[in-house]
Design a protein around this motif. Structure first.
Motif, short mmCIF file in Angstrom:
data_model
loop_
_atom_site.label_atom_id
_atom_site.label_comp_id
_atom_site.label_asym_id
_atom_site.label_seq_id
_atom_site.Cartn_x
_atom_site.Cartn_y
_atom_site.Cartn_z
N ALA A 150 51.66 10.51 -35.61
CA ALA A 150 51.28 9.83 -34.37
C ALA A 150 49.97 9.08 -34.55
O ALA A 150 49.78 7.99 -33.99
N ASP A 151 49.08 9.62 -35.37
CA ASP A 151 47.77 8.99 -35.61
C ASP A 151 47.81 7.98 -36.76
O ASP A 151 46.76 7.48 -37.19
N LYS A 152 49.02 7.74 -37.30
CA LYS A 152 49.24 6.76 -38.38
C LYS A 152 48.51 7.15 -39.68
O LYS A 152 48.14 6.28 -40.47
N GLU A 153 48.28 8.43 -39.84
CA GLU A 153 47.68 8.90 -41.11
C GLU A 153 48.76 9.13 -42.15
O GLU A 153 48.49 9.17 -43.34
N ILE A 154 49.98 9.34 -41.68
CA ILE A 154 51.16 9.48 -42.55
C ILE A 154 52.16 8.44 -42.07
O ILE A 154 52.39 8.33 -40.86
N PRO A 155 52.75 7.66 -42.99
CA PRO A 155 53.67 6.61 -42.56
C PRO A 155 54.98 7.17 -42.00
O PRO A 155 55.45 8.22 -42.44
N ALA A 156 55.52 6.47 -41.05
CA ALA A 156 56.83 6.82 -40.50
C ALA A 156 57.40 5.56 -39.87
O ALA A 156 56.66 4.63 -39.55
N ALA A 157 58.71 5.56 -39.71
CA ALA A 157 59.37 4.41 -39.08
C ALA A 157 59.34 4.64 -37.57
O ALA A 157 60.25 5.26 -36.99
N ILE A 158 58.29 4.15 -36.94
CA ILE A 158 58.11 4.36 -35.50
C ILE A 158 59.00 3.38 -34.74
O ILE A 158 59.00 2.18 -35.02
N VAL A 159 59.76 3.92 -33.79
CA VAL A 159 60.65 3.05 -32.99
C VAL A 159 60.13 2.84 -31.58
O VAL A 159 60.55 1.92 -30.88
N TYR A 160 59.23 3.72 -31.15
CA TYR A 160 58.64 3.58 -29.80
C TYR A 160 57.35 4.38 -29.74
O TYR A 160 57.24 5.43 -30.37
N GLU A 161 56.38 3.87 -29.01
CA GLU A 161 55.18 4.68 -28.74
C GLU A 161 54.51 4.19 -27.48
O GLU A 161 54.60 3.02 -27.10
N ASP A 162 53.87 5.12 -26.80
CA ASP A 162 53.03 4.79 -25.64
C ASP A 162 51.87 5.77 -25.63
O ASP A 162 51.64 6.48 -26.62
N GLU A 163 51.15 5.83 -24.54
CA GLU A 163 49.93 6.66 -24.52
C GLU A 163 50.24 8.15 -24.57
O GLU A 163 49.38 8.95 -24.94
N LEU A 164 51.48 8.53 -24.26
CA LEU A 164 51.82 9.96 -24.19
C LEU A 164 52.71 10.45 -25.32
O LEU A 164 52.73 11.64 -25.62
N CYS A 165 53.46 9.54 -25.92
CA CYS A 165 54.47 10.00 -26.89
C CYS A 165 54.71 8.98 -27.99
O CYS A 165 54.32 7.82 -27.89
N VAL A 166 55.36 9.47 -29.05
CA VAL A 166 55.73 8.62 -30.19
C VAL A 166 57.15 9.01 -30.62
O VAL A 166 57.49 10.20 -30.61
N ALA A 167 57.95 8.02 -30.98
CA ALA A 167 59.29 8.29 -31.51
C ALA A 167 59.42 7.61 -32.86
O ALA A 167 59.01 6.46 -33.04
N PHE A 168 59.98 8.36 -33.82
CA PHE A 168 60.10 7.82 -35.18
C PHE A 168 61.38 8.35 -35.81
O PHE A 168 61.95 9.37 -35.38
N ARG A 169 61.83 7.67 -36.86
CA ARG A 169 63.08 8.06 -37.52
C ARG A 169 62.87 9.32 -38.37
O ARG A 169 61.86 9.43 -39.08
N ASP A 170 63.84 10.25 -38.25
CA ASP A 170 63.78 11.46 -39.07
C ASP A 170 63.91 11.07 -40.54
O ASP A 170 64.73 10.22 -40.91
N ILE A 171 63.09 11.69 -41.38
CA ILE A 171 63.08 11.35 -42.81
C ILE A 171 64.37 11.80 -43.52
O ILE A 171 64.72 11.26 -44.57
N ALA A 172 65.07 12.76 -42.93
CA ALA A 172 66.34 13.25 -43.49
C ALA A 172 67.40 13.19 -42.40
O ALA A 172 67.79 14.23 -41.83
N PRO A 173 67.87 12.00 -42.09
CA PRO A 173 68.74 11.85 -40.92
C PRO A 173 70.04 12.63 -41.03
O PRO A 173 70.70 12.62 -42.06
#
Ligand code: AMP
Length: 114
Positions: free
Chosen positions: A10-33
């Motif tokens: 969420a803090d962008k210290e580790i990369p992820a495929a973020i699909v949505y974010e706002d002030e309360l939440c973050v959504a990203f793709r699971d690394i092992a779908p």
């Protein structure tokens, strides 16, 4: 307290495929779908699990629930259907101690899970 893996995402210290974010939440793709669409939706607040949520988190939890439909629509799986999962604790198969909602779809899913 040490940040959880998902806080680091969420803090962008580790990369992820973020699909949505706002002030309360973050959504990203699971690394092992587990399916063609597999998104994890997390609160920025590091609540360890759904069982650890309190009345103070009620609005945040409502926000997350409403985002599930938005994400499913954006991923094109609202019409075909999808599954939302909250794994909790050891028997629930929870591996990351930061509340996360799995949003899984894009194929026919079996029930009950193994
Ligand atoms: P759970 O087993 O319910 O705790 O789910 C944790 C999920 O996080 C698993 O589906 C993992 O594949 C996923 N995961 C672990 N590390 C990462 C990562 N760095 N980026 C995205 N997803 C991850």
């Amino acid at each position: 307290m040490e940040k959880t893996l998902f806080q680091k995402i969420a803090d962008k210290e580790i990369p992820a495929a973020i699909v949505y974010e706002d002030e309360l939440c973050v959504a990203f793709r699971d690394i092992a779908p587990a399916a063609p669409v597999h998104v994890l939706l997390i609160p920025r607040k590091p609540i360890p699990s759904i069982a650890a949520a309190t009345a103070e988190d009620a609005e945040l939890l409502a926000h997350l629930m409403l985002k599930v439909g938005d994400i499913a629509r954006a991923e094109g799986i609202e019409a075909s259907g999808f599954r939302t999962v909250l794994n909790t604790g050891d028997d629930g198969g929870q591996t990351v101690p930061h509340l996360h909602i799995h949003i899984i779809g894009g194929r026919s899913l079996q029930w009950p899970p193994g």
